[in-house]
Design a protein around this motif. Structure first.
Motif, PDB file in Angstrom:
ATOM      1  N   ALA A  86     -18.769  33.122  76.230  1.00 44.79           N
ATOM      2  CA  ALA A  86     -17.506  31.890  75.612  1.00 44.79           C
ATOM      3  C   ALA A  86     -17.228  31.556  74.375  1.00 44.79           C
ATOM      4  O   ALA A  86     -16.540  31.585  74.212  1.00 44.79           O
ATOM      5  CB  ALA A  86     -18.433  30.596  76.511  1.00 44.79           C
ATOM      6  N   ILE A  87     -18.426  32.643  73.350  1.00 46.27           N
ATOM      7  CA  ILE A  87     -17.103  32.332  72.407  1.00 46.27           C
ATOM      8  C   ILE A  87     -17.060  33.362  71.333  1.00 46.27           C
ATOM      9  O   ILE A  87     -17.037  33.808  70.189  1.00 46.27           O
ATOM     10  CB  ILE A  87     -19.058  31.415  70.837  1.00 46.27           C
ATOM     11  CG1 ILE A  87     -20.380  33.248  71.183  1.00 46.27           C
ATOM     12  CG2 ILE A  87     -19.056  30.583  71.294  1.00 46.27           C
ATOM     13  CD1 ILE A  87     -21.262  33.160  70.307  1.00 46.27           C
ATOM     14  N   GLY A  88     -16.766  34.542  72.279  1.00 44.81           N
ATOM     15  CA  GLY A  88     -16.175  35.060  72.211  1.00 44.81           C
ATOM     16  C   GLY A  88     -16.542  37.132  72.556  1.00 44.81           C
ATOM     17  O   GLY A  88     -16.347  37.862  72.162  1.00 44.81           O
ATOM     18  N   SER A  89     -17.735  37.233  73.334  1.00 48.38           N
ATOM     19  CA  SER A  89     -18.773  37.956  73.178  1.00 48.38           C
ATOM     20  C   SER A  89     -18.022  39.108  74.321  1.00 48.38           C
ATOM     21  O   SER A  89     -17.462  38.561  75.469  1.00 48.38           O
ATOM     22  CB  SER A  89     -19.834  38.346  73.268  1.00 48.38           C
ATOM     23  OG  SER A  89     -20.454  37.686  72.184  1.00 48.38           O
ATOM     24  N   SER A  90     -17.455  40.141  74.166  1.00 49.72           N
ATOM     25  CA  SER A  90     -16.989  41.123  75.864  1.00 49.72           C
ATOM     26  C   SER A  90     -18.112  41.889  76.380  1.00 49.72           C
ATOM     27  O   SER A  90     -19.245  41.647  76.321  1.00 49.72           O
ATOM     28  CB  SER A  90     -16.422  42.036  74.920  1.00 49.72           C
ATOM     29  OG  SER A  90     -16.941  43.914  74.501  1.00 49.72           O
ATOM     30  N   ARG A  91     -17.737  42.176  78.101  1.00 45.20           N
ATOM     31  CA  ARG A  91     -18.671  42.566  78.503  1.00 45.20           C
ATOM     32  C   ARG A  91     -19.199  43.639  77.886  1.00 45.20           C
ATOM     33  O   ARG A  91     -20.413  44.587  78.558  1.00 45.20           O
ATOM     34  CB  ARG A  91     -17.617  42.495  80.321  1.00 45.20           C
ATOM     35  CG  ARG A  91     -16.921  42.204  80.428  1.00 45.20           C
ATOM     36  CD  ARG A  91     -17.051  42.095  82.159  1.00 45.20           C
ATOM     37  NE  ARG A  91     -16.178  41.674  82.875  1.00 45.20           N
ATOM     38  CZ  ARG A  91     -15.894  40.897  84.600  1.00 45.20           C
ATOM     39  NH1 ARG A  91     -16.241  42.479  84.862  1.00 45.20           N
ATOM     40  NH2 ARG A  91     -15.285  40.333  84.779  1.00 45.20           N
TER      41      ARG A  91
END
Length: 856
Positions: A304-309
């Motif tokens: 939710a705070i921007g970490s990618s898969r």
């Protein structure tokens, strides 16, 4: 760098939960590294020994060294006059004649065999200056006559021998009793051989039958002359077929001989290490799957705070990398310790290995680290992909990911397909006409059925666990039902945990069935075919010496004693094709001692004058029939034309394919001094005198501890013990995989307790006692262990039954399921489950109820 920091923080935060996975990696890598260090150390030990004992060039009879225990009991020899001839060759500094024989037994004053119990040989020879390269006299002096003998220090220490003690050396020429005049110590490690030295004249007379003979000549070159040049110079002075070897060639030959044994042992141990690694993969997969499930909300927040898969995926893999590095480094270190432990164990069994020769090649830690890290990262790949698929919305849900029903059905379908393919391959193997053809399908069936069971583990868990629960858990009331539901809550997890235990137990069950069937088949065949009351042979594979044969034949209450010798010969069939074969030269009474079926002719006729029999396979291969004449060129003897009087059936395993002739026929063409000694002997008691004859035969060989007299009951028990010892070694090696599997059960339960912390708090709040809670976790562990055991034992018995069908093609036709062993293992699995649950259950019982309820 952010991914690395997050991974490090998570790894350290959950280090307790990963500890058991690290132990699994440690154990597996330790076994691999320990095996490599141990076998490399053994190679180093033998290399040093061969290098120290080899002369610059050695001269021996052509063909010598092919058999350490020659059929005549006397090694091939050279005339002593050859020593002077060799000494005159260019570049020769010195030439010494040496005597060495392994066809001896050395006993102390109490008639106890002084030989190694590890299988290393007993060597007798003469003391020469060349021996000073590898040994030094540390007590007393070298032997000076026929009443003195010198012994190596390792044998003296092991058996408590002192100067002045008597030793009796038993050789084909007779017995020699001498007192210990000296003790010599090896300058390098002696792997376990027992060595005695005599003066030259005594060694020649007692070991070779007459003076003026040597088994080999040790040649030392002058400075500046290479071994190769020295070998050419010596060869130029010799006429005749001799065997010449440089120090390097002799060392290489010895290394090759020992290397074949070490290679088999090395790869067998690595195979078991591979099984442990395979089991460890399940543990690692389970650990990371559960950690990912427990961190679902955390991963959702990160998304939710921007970490990618990719970052989430990479974060989990970095944690796996850290786990692999830590476990592998500890495993390599533990492997060195394991190798030292194996060396100590071998020392207690008679094979001396010095820690000074401990060899850790640079490849060993590299292999250990790469193997541990790669296995760990690969095992964590699927959980890492699952973590990468967690959506940001998961931050709003409770921990745990919903099951993917579609993936479950696809998995079940693939698993059923693989299992069916494995079963089909196993079925095809049972229809094979030759064991070699069926073995390929057997291997394929084992692999496919194993993978199939692993893949459909979750599907089987839903069925098998319910069945086990009805029998085992329902009697415990509500607590038992809770344990059942906990085991069924996540079938994938239960299936993976049980599969780890299944692999080791499947192999145990398979080998138990094969071993029991082999014993039962051999026992059945002995009952049907062996007519002799007693069998006499050496427990170490030595030939039966003439003095023992004479003692056996003079024993009272014996109807007959049968000699059995193996004579090498070249057979030329009527069609002209020649083959090297071994013919059994036996007394005619052997036809009574071993009842062999014939497909043509009468076996008794094969013991007639200038007659013989052949096996069915030989007859088909050469198109021979009863009445044909076969040309037989006896080794070290003359050629004969023997009439084919019988063709024996190849059904059965005892003496399969053997060729027979009368011992008197062989004696016509083989000189008495070249006639081999008995390989084994058989005896028949007078009617009603079996007990007296048994006692008389034992008394006749009492002075020769290397031989044993067995009745049929003894022989069967000995066979059973030998197979049992082999199976025990295999079970011991498989124990590593089972230990790793048990760690998997412990880890699953421990992480499951953490996952259900809030649930446990609520259950305690509504009245579940600590005792009931611990019992629930123990019962859950038991049912998982029994699930794995049931699958493993069922699968293993299927493999073992199929393997026995192939063995039946080799004459082992009796199938026997060792039910006591199978039931013991199954019940033992329940105790394994109880043991695995002790710590998780204890920790769950100590939880603070309020803190547990407040856990997010």
């Amino acid at each position: 760098m952010t991914v690395w920091k997050a991974s490090m923080r998570n790894f350290l935060a959950h280090k307790g939960r990963m500890a058991l996975s690290a132990v699994a990696v440690l154990l597996s890598v330790a076994f691999v590294s320990g095996t490599l260090v141990f076998t490399d150390t053994m190679n180093t030990t033998f290399d040093k020994l061969f290098a120290a004992t080899a002369s610059d060039v050695s001269v021996s009879p052509k063909g010598s060294g092919d058999d350490d225990n020659p059929g005549t009991g006397k090694p091939e020899s050279l005339p002593a006059s050859l020593v002077e001839k060799v000494a005159k060759a260019d570049g020769v500094k010195s030439a010494q004649g040496a005597v060495s024989s392994m066809s001896v037994t050395v006993v102390n004053s109490k008639n106890k065999d002084m030989g190694s119990s590890s299988g290393a040989p007993t060597i007798a020879g003469n003391w020469t200056e060349n021996a000073l390269k590898s040994m030094e006299i540390t007590s007393g002096h070298a032997p000076r006559g026929p009443t003195e003998v010198m012994v190596d220090a390792d044998t003296a220490e092991k058996h408590g021998l002192r100067l002045g003690d008597e030793l009796r050396t038993i050789a084909v020429t007779g017995d020699l009793t001498a007192k210990i005049s000296g003790i010599a110590s090896f300058k390098v490690t002696n792997p376990g051989a027992a060595i005695v030295y005599f003066d030259t004249a005594t060694a020649q007379r007692e070991l070779l039958g007459q003076e003026g003979l040597f088994t080999h000549i040790s040649v030392t070159g002058t400075d500046g002359v290479s071994d190769e040049q020295l070998k050419r110079n010596v060869a130029a002075t010799l006429d005749g077929p001799f065997k010449l070897q440089t120090a390097k060639e002799a060392a290489d030959a010895g290394r090759e001989e020992v290397g074949s044994f070490l290679g088999v042992m090395k790869y067998a141990m690595l195979g078991f290490a591979g099984i442990a690694l395979l089991v460890g993969i399940f543990l690692i997969v389970n650990t990371f799957s559960m950690l990912v499930a427990q961190r679902t909300r955390e991963i959702g927040l990160m998304r939710a705070i921007g970490s990618s898969r990719k970052q989430i995926n990479r974060s989990v893999l970095v944690e796996a990398l850290l786990l692999g590095i830590v476990g592998s480094i500890a495993g390599v270190a533990a492997g060195v310790g394991l190798a030292v432990g194996l060396m100590k164990l071998m020392g207690s069994m008679g094979m001396q290995l010095s820690t000074q020769d401990l060899t850790v090649k640079w490849t060993t830690p590299v292999v250990g680290l790469v193997l541990g890290i790669v296995v760990t990262v690969v095992a964590a790949y699927v959980p890492a992909r699952r973590a990468g698929k967690v959506s940001p919305m998961a931050a709003l849900r409770d921990a745990g990911t919903p099951a993917d029903g579609r993936a479950g059905w696809i998995r079940a379908g693939i698993g059923l397909l693989l299992t069916a393919a494995g079963a089909a391959a196993l079925l095809v193997s049972t229809q094979a006409d030759k064991a070699s053809e069926g073995s390929m399908f057997l291997g394929l069936g084992v692999v496919l059925s194993l993978i199939g069971f692993v893949v459909i583990g979750p599907l089987l868990a839903g069925v098998v666990v319910r069945v086990i629960s009805v029998v085992v858990l329902r009697m415990f009331g509500p607590v038992g039902r809770l344990a059942e539901r906990n085991a069924l809550r996540n079938p994938r997890r239960t299936g993976a945990t049980g599969a780890a235990l299944m692999i080791g137990l499947a192999l145990v069950a398979c080998l138990s069935v094969v071993g029991s069937s082999m014993v039962a088949s051999a026992t059945d065949e002995l009952d049907r075919s062996v007519g002799a009351d007693f069998i006499v042979q050496s427990g170490k594979g030595q030939l039966i010496m003439p003095q023992v044969e004479k003692a056996l034949k003079s024993a009272p209450h014996i109807e007959h004693v049968t000699s059995y010798k193996g004579v090498e010969a070249k057979l030329t069939a009527p069609g002209g094709k020649a083959e090297d074969e071994e013919i059994v030269a036996a007394d005619p009474t052997y036809a009574q001692d071993l009842r062999r079926e014939t497909v043509a002719g009468e076996l008794s006729a094969a013991y007639g004058k200038n007659a013989m029999s052949v096996g069915e396979a030989y007859a088909k291969r050469h198109g021979v029939k009863v009445g044909d004449t076969i040309k037989v060129a006896f080794k070290n003897g003359r050629s004969a034309e023997l009439k084919l009087a019988a063709i024996t059936s190849d059904d059965g395993n005892v003496d399969k394919g053997a060729m027979y002739t009368n011992i008197t026929t062989a004696a016509q063409y083989v000189p008495a001094d070249k006639m081999p000694q008995n390989m084994i002997m058989f005896a028949k008691a007078e009617d009603g005198k079996e007990k007296e004859a048994y006692a008389a035969l034992k008394a006749s060989v009492a002075e020769y501890p290397q031989y044993k007299v067995q009745n049929q009951t003894d022989f069967k028990q000995d066979l059973k013990d030998q197979i049992g010892q082999l199976l025990n070694i295999v079970y011991g090696l498989l124990a590593l995989a089972i230990i790793v599997a048990v760690l998997g059960v412990v880890n699953t339960l421990a992480l499951s307790v953490v996952e259900r912390t809030r649930e446990i708090g609520l259950m305690r709040a509504i009245g579940l006692s600590r005792r009931q809670l611990r019992r629930m976790i123990r019962l859950e562990s038991v049912v998982i262990a029994l699930f794995g055991a049931l699958l493993g034992l069922g699968l293993g018995m299927g493999w073992g039954t199929t393997a026995q069908k192939l063995l039946a093609l080799e004459g082992l036709g009796v199938l026997e399921i060792p039910w006591p062993t199978i039931l013991t293992v199954f019940v033992g699995s329940a105790f394994v489950g109880l043991f695995a649950a002790l710590v998780p259950a204890f920790r769950a019982g100590r939880m603070n109820v309020l803190n547990a309820i407040a856990t997010e």
